[in-house]
Design a protein around this motif. Sequence first.
Motif, PDB file in Angstrom:
ATOM      1  N   VAL A 222      47.695  -4.892 -35.323  1.00 31.35           N
ATOM      2  CA  VAL A 222      46.616  -4.051 -35.839  1.00 31.35           C
ATOM      3  C   VAL A 222      45.896  -3.336 -34.685  1.00 31.35           C
ATOM      4  N   ASP A 223      45.352  -4.124 -33.779  1.00 30.89           N
ATOM      5  CA  ASP A 223      44.538  -3.544 -32.706  1.00 30.89           C
ATOM      6  C   ASP A 223      45.404  -2.869 -31.647  1.00 30.89           C
ATOM      7  N   VAL A 224      46.445  -3.576 -31.194  1.00 29.82           N
ATOM      8  CA  VAL A 224      47.289  -3.031 -30.129  1.00 29.82           C
ATOM      9  C   VAL A 224      48.189  -1.925 -30.679  1.00 29.82           C
TER      10      VAL A 224
ATOM     11  N   PHE B 109      35.208  -2.663 -29.682  1.00 29.87           N
ATOM     12  CA  PHE B 109      35.403  -4.104 -29.815  1.00 29.87           C
ATOM     13  C   PHE B 109      35.856  -4.440 -31.234  1.00 29.87           C
ATOM     14  N   ASP B 110      36.940  -5.164 -31.342  1.00 29.38           N
ATOM     15  CA  ASP B 110      37.289  -5.807 -32.600  1.00 29.38           C
ATOM     16  C   ASP B 110      36.249  -6.913 -32.832  1.00 29.38           C
ATOM     17  N   ILE B 111      36.023  -7.294 -34.062  1.00 28.86           N
ATOM     18  CA  ILE B 111      35.024  -8.360 -34.282  1.00 28.86           C
ATOM     19  C   ILE B 111      35.697  -9.724 -34.501  1.00 28.86           C
ATOM     20  N   ASP B 112      36.428  -9.865 -35.621  1.00 26.18           N
ATOM     21  CA  ASP B 112      36.968 -11.201 -35.948  1.00 26.18           C
ATOM     22  C   ASP B 112      38.077 -11.588 -34.963  1.00 26.18           C
ATOM     23  N   GLY B 113      37.866 -12.694 -34.272  1.00 26.64           N
ATOM     24  CA  GLY B 113      38.873 -13.163 -33.320  1.00 26.64           C
ATOM     25  C   GLY B 113      38.630 -12.667 -31.904  1.00 26.64           C
ATOM     26  N   VAL B 114      37.617 -11.806 -31.720  1.00 30.15           N
ATOM     27  CA  VAL B 114      37.292 -11.328 -30.368  1.00 30.15           C
ATOM     28  C   VAL B 114      35.817 -11.604 -30.061  1.00 30.15           C
TER      29      VAL B 114
ATOM     30  N   GLY C 133      41.110  -6.201 -28.669  1.00 28.42           N
ATOM     31  CA  GLY C 133      41.438  -6.819 -29.955  1.00 28.42           C
ATOM     32  C   GLY C 133      42.214  -8.108 -29.795  1.00 28.42           C
ATOM     33  N   ASP C 134      42.384  -8.808 -30.902  1.00 34.55           N
ATOM     34  CA  ASP C 134      43.127 -10.069 -30.882  1.00 34.55           C
ATOM     35  C   ASP C 134      44.426  -9.980 -31.675  1.00 34.55           C
ATOM     36  N   ASN C 135      44.622  -8.865 -32.395  1.00 32.45           N
ATOM     37  CA  ASN C 135      45.768  -8.793 -33.297  1.00 32.45           C
ATOM     38  C   ASN C 135      46.736  -7.695 -32.842  1.00 32.45           C
TER      39      ASN C 135
HETATM   40 MG    MG Z   1      40.509  -9.282 -35.036  1.00 30.27          MG
END
Ligand code: MG
Length: 395
Positions: free
Chosen positions: A341-343, A50-55, A336-338
């Motif tokens: 970065v995440d994807v 899990f991503d944290i900020d934005g998720v 993720g939300d970014n």
């Molecule tokens: Mg994030």
Amino acid sequence: MRILRAVGSRLSEIRIMAPLPFLSRPPRCFSRLQQNHLQSRDQFSFGVAFDIDGVILRGRVPIGGSPQALRRLLGDSGSSKVPFVFLTNGGGLPEHRRASELSELLGVKILPSQVLQGHSPFRNLLKRYEDQLIVATGKGEPALVMSEYGFKNVLSLEDYASLFENIDPVSQYKYWATKKPMDRSDLSRNIVPTCDIHSKSVKAVFVVSDPVDWGSDIQVICDILRSGGIVGHKGGTQPPLYFAADDLEYQAGAFFFEAAFPSERLGLGAFRIALESVFNRVHHSPLEYVSFGKPNPFVFKNAESVLNQFQPADEHGGFKECGPVAHPFETLYMIGDNPFVDVKGAREAGQPWFSILTRTGVFRGEHNHAEFPADLVVDTVEDAVDYILRKESRS
Ligand code: MG
Ligand code: G3P
């Protein structure tokens, strides 16, 4: 020595370009039959990052049904039944403090070993810098983070700068600098350098989290790097510079319960660009640096090996750490939300990573992201977990 250059993706042809229709209103309950099927496995063929900020959070506020989503990965006793970690580019606090903060905010017990922050890989540099003078900067407690990793001679950039009179020529105009400093009693142990700061060379600078005072940080980091590590001296080789992450923008939260700013905020990557631009104008050779954090595929490999060290816990505890297990995952989900970065990171890491993009942070698009499309796009982390549990119960 720049390690953040994109490499081609092999998976673009199998991306789902729009959210699956059935995911727009997923059922919230998971049947007992499906639950039993998952719990009866000795080893899991899947895990979740899990991503944290934005998720999971915006600032300190849970978003996207994150507490409910996480609870669905726990057994009746509250212990984890599915291997999961938090894979964040954020940081500024030691992992055990972040884990207690997350546990409190989300109402779910999180272990320190489940928290992988942007700066967590700095631990791997301990052998090189354990007794060397190093400087750490960023929001939160950067020097404490490094000293808890075992670095014995670390100073925050703020403390280091305070030893040089007038190093920041505009400090008297910074109203916050004249306020009473925050209580830093827990920082005093192990972080005072055992050397004369004016003659001992700084061996490395670590940007642990988002810098608070860009102007001062750029000035002092340029001073350290241009002088070869001894401020005031001329010449010398640039000491190594390490960044915990390179996010250009991110979904920042508000402080406590204020409303978050509606659009993305500049992140560590933006600071790096600013520092690099200035340094390259004032110094004869270009800035050398190393950046960690997502989308670096190394981070995903590391997450995979951490997930592999967990076994479903019995009814008494959370995750049990039981050493490396030679058990390859069929699927690891990165939520993720970014996209940048995440994807991008999950795509470049390749098998067994499967990227899920939520619409609760940096990405708000109706369909998929054009440049870094995810394997799946959903509204929230709760939708993502619902999809995962449904899919895994069928396989
Ligand atoms: Mg994030
Ligand atoms: O500094 C950027 C950082 O806060 C992003 O965190 O959890 O979205 O990787 P995360």
